[in-house]
Every structure is written in structure tokens, then in C-alpha cells.
Design an enzyme around this catalytic site. Structure first.
Site: not given
Ligand code: CAA
Length: 390
Positions: A79, A111, A233
Site C-alpha cells: 500500500e 495490509c 496482523h
């Protein structure tokens, strides 16, 4: 047929800022960053490194002994795109001298895109089992000097070789996935820094975990107790701790002592704690940390993975650790990379952070700093020109 991760390599730049130094400079109690967010250091990208040099450096060790010649697809998840049109992976393909009989594409969904890349790679391999696919995830997390997001910045890249004979982790087919149109974190094309509704983003992260877990449970017929270790994450390590305790409660496992729950995620947190958020690379940095750092033999164990990309798309899936995996991890190289880094003062960090490449097509030789084997040497006529170092 098995599909999964055959090899994993992580790279982060040579510079870091201690979050105690940042806390002092911002007039904040350092425990807020080090205990409240669970972070120790933040990786800082010098002007002559970017997502391309980081990804190429991460991939380099995986391509030795003719492996590079067998790569027929590269997915580059980021990103922090460098161009609206050209895939960043094409520069990596060139820096690594990979064969021209190869397809290269860039994927974006915050992500989460690295997980999309991994799942698509596994699906492609079922069509063409002899091929090898290189999945790259590389990002620089930027929120702005003095913002609440600043202590959760960081950067890094992951390279994964995905094959039908995975020596590290077989990816299981069942997963739970979820999409919702939310504005928790985004970066309009005209901005260098993310716009974030920080507290809202943590809530959406947690609700997405519940949604994806439900889908995973239904698709796989497995339950919390079937998963030995969990990788989340990692925008910052405390996020994973909160998520894991919530998942345990949600699945009726709140009788498990805190120490048991914390041990299920602890090994996955080491690297993130000293690099900060690496967005698309972050979940797989956590997996690398787990495989490198676990003192328990994880052979045959099921690892649960939660991927979250703001905006938002999320997925819960799992993998089985393969026999002999410890012979193929790169623990020594990763530990050396992290221990050899140079500590910055807050002024030095701010100077790196504030550096901008020209946007009018003029020429610039980018100042030379410590880098990996590749650096951004020059920009000229809106073109990025990379160099091999030493
Ligand atoms: N000692 C110990 N703990 C302290 C403390 C002290 N002196 N001072 C504060 N704390 C604790 C707080 O109690 C809080 O913990 P709890 O959440 O358990 O209550 C923690 O430290 C953080 O404090 P605040 O909530 O007051 O911090 P903040 O409002 O300044 O910012 C943040 C926190 C919202 C996460 C901000 O850093 C941010 O916006 N970060 C970027 C967004 C982000 O990372 N979101 C995560 C989910 S989205 C995602 O995962 C995608 C992605 O990669 C971005």
C-alpha cells in the site's frame, strides 16, 4: 496436492528509532508506547531505500541455486505504491535478474493484499504444480510527525516462495473471509501519510476477527483448541494480545489462564516489537518470528493466521508446519539483520522522514546511507534508477 510456503525471508532497513527516545521528544510517558502499545523500536527507511529495494533484498536469499530460474509469477503486495501504473515488482524482477518468461503484478487492499497474493498463488499452483511463485509484501507505515499513529510506524518486507512442496507451512484450503465498506484507515492518492480513525480502526479489526473466525469455524469444522499457535496482523503487538484474548472469550475458552493465551502468540511478536508496522508484510513477519523463535518443536502443529486490511477486508485461515522446517528457516540472518541496525536520534529520524524526492521530473542523486544490496540511486525525468551496492 499440498500448496504453501516453501521459504520465507524478512528484511527491514538498517536504521531504527528507540520509542523511549520518541516518547521523550513528544513529551509522552514512554510506558504508553512500550507497555500500552507493546512496542520497543521503530524501523526507519532512509531516503535511498523504498518498498522496491526492501522487497528485492528480502527475496535475494530465496533465489539461489537456480530457484530464480523457476519463478514464473511474482505478486507484489503493497500500500506504498511507487507508481499508479507500473508494478513495483517489475523493478524487483529486474534487480534480481529473473527470467523474462514471468508474469508480475501488484496487488492492493491495505495490509490484506499479501494474503490475497498467497491465496491466489496457492490456487494457481493447483493448475500448474511445477511452477514456483514469489510473493512479496513490502510497506512503509507513515502517519506523520507528532501524530497519535507515529509510534506505530515502521517498515519492512517479506518474500515468500510458494510451491506444491512447501518445506515450512502447508496452507489449508478452508478459510473465513469478510469485507465491509468502512473508513477506518485510508490514504488518498495526493497524500504521503495515512488518514486514520485510530480507535475506530482497532474496533473494526476486532469485529472483523470475529466475523472471519465464524467463517473459518464453519468452513473447516475446527475449533479454537485445534489451533496451537496464532499469528495476527500486527499494527502493534498489544493489538494481537487484545485480539487473542477476545477470540478466546468469544469461543468459550476464557477459562484458559492468561499465560497460556499469551504463550500462544508470544513468539510471533518479537520482530514486530522492534520494527513496528510493516502493513502488508506484518502478518508474515509475525509468522517468520514464530518459526524462528519458537523453542517448542512446531512440526505438525496448526498455526492460525488472521489477516486484516483496513477499509476493510479480513481473512482467518490456517497452515500446518512441515517436518524438517527448522532446516529451512533463516533465524541467524534475521537476528543478525536486527542486531546490526544503527540507532537514530530523533533529529536524524525526522530528517529521514521529511526527505522528499523531486516531483517535477528534475534530477537528483539520492544521498547515500547504509542499505542492503540494492539502493535507489537517482531519480531523473520521473524515473527511479536503482543501483546494486558492493
Ligand atoms: N502506561 C501504560 N499504558 C498506557 C499509558 C502509560 N503511561 N498511557 C496510555 N497507556 C495505554 C492506554 O491505556 C491504551 O491501552 P488500552 O487500549 O489497553 O486502553 C494504550 O496505551 C494506547 O493508548 P491510547 O489509546 O490513549 O493511544 P492513542 O489514542 O494515542 O493511540 C492508536 C493509539 C489509536 C492505536 C494510534 O497509535 C493509532 O491511530 N495508530 C494507527 C492505527 C492502527 O494501528 N490501528 C490498528 C488497527 S487497524 C490495522 O491493523 C491496519 C493497520 O495496519 C493500520
Amino acid at each position: 496436492m499440498k500448496t504453501g510456503i516453501d521459504a520465507l525471508s524478512f528484511y527491514t532497513p538498517r536504521y531504527y528509532l528507540d520509542l523511549v527516545t520518541l516518547a521523550e521528544a513528544r513529551g509522552v510517558d514512554s510506558d504508553k508506547y512500550c507497555v500500552g502499545l507493546g512496542q520497543q523500536h521503530m524501523a526507519v527507511c532512509p531516503p535511498d531505500e523504498d518498498v522496491i529495494t526492501m522487497a528485492a533484498t528480502a527475496a535475494l536469499p530465496l533465489l539461489r541455486n537456480g530457484v530464480g530460474d523457476a519463478i514464473d509469477t511474482i505478486f507484489f503486495a503493497t500500500e506504498t505504491g511507487t507508481d499508479q501504473s507500473k508494478a513495483a515488482g517489475i523493478y524487483v524482477h529486474s534487480l534480481l535478474d529473473l527470467p523474462s518468461r514471468c508474469r508480475v503484478v501488484e496487488l492492493k487492499q491495505a495490509c490484506y493484499s499479501s494474503t490475497a497474493a498467497l491465496q491466489i498463488a496457492c490456487a494457481l499452483l493447483r493448475q500448474k504444480p511445477d511452477s514456483k511463485i514469489l510473493v512479496l509484501a513490502s510497506d512503509i507505515a507513515r502517519y506523520g510527525l507528532g501524530t497519535r499513529g507515529e509510534p506505530t510506524q515502521g517498515c519492512g518486507a517479506i518474500a515468500m516462495l510458494v510451491t506444491t512442496e512447501p518445506r515450512l507451512l502447508e496452507i489449508e484450503a478452508e478459510s473465513g473471509y469478510y469485507t465491509a465498506d468502512v473508513m477506518d484507515f485510508w490514504r488518498p492518492n495526493y497524500k504521503d501519510e495515512a488518514v486514520v480513525d485510530g480507535h475506530f480502526s482497532t474496533k473494526v479489526y476486532l469485529s472483523s476477527l470475529m466475523e472471519t473466525w465464524r467463517g473459518y469455524e464453519k468452513a473447516s469444522g475446527l475449533s479454537f483448541g485445534d489451533v496451537t499457535r496464532f499469528c495476527y496482523h500486527l499494527p502493534f503487538t498489544r493489538m494481537a494480545t487484545k485480539a487473542h484474548h477476545l477470540l478466546a472469550r468469544h469461543t468459550g475458552n476464557d477459562q484458559l489462564p492468561d499465560e497460556t493465551l499469551d504463550a500462544q502468540i508470544a513468539d510471533s511478536l518479537h520482530y514486530n516489537r522492534v520494527t513496528g508496522n510493516s502493513y502488508a508484510a506484518s502478518l508474515y513477519e509475525g509468522l517468520t518470528s514464530l518459526l524462528d523463535k519458537s523453542s517448542e518443536d512446531l512440526t505438525g502443529k496448526r498455526i492460525g493466521l488472521f489477516s486484516y486490511g483496513s477499509g476493510c477486508v479480513a481473512e482467518f485461515f490456517s497452515g500446518l508446519v512441515q517436518t524438517g522446517y527448522t532446516d529451512h528457516i533463516r533465524r541467524g540472518a534475521h537476528e543478525k539483520l536486527l542486531s546490526d541496525r544503527v540507532k537514530l536520534s530523533c533529529d536524524e529520524y525526522e530528517a529521514f522522514y521529511s526527505f522528499r524526492l523531486p516531483q517535477d521530473g528534475s534530477d537528483l542523486n539520492v544521498p547515500q546511507n547504509l542499505t542492503g544490496p540494492f539502493r535507489l540511486g537517482r531519480v531523473s525525468e520521473h524515473k527511479r534508477i536503482y543501483q546494486k551496492v558492493g
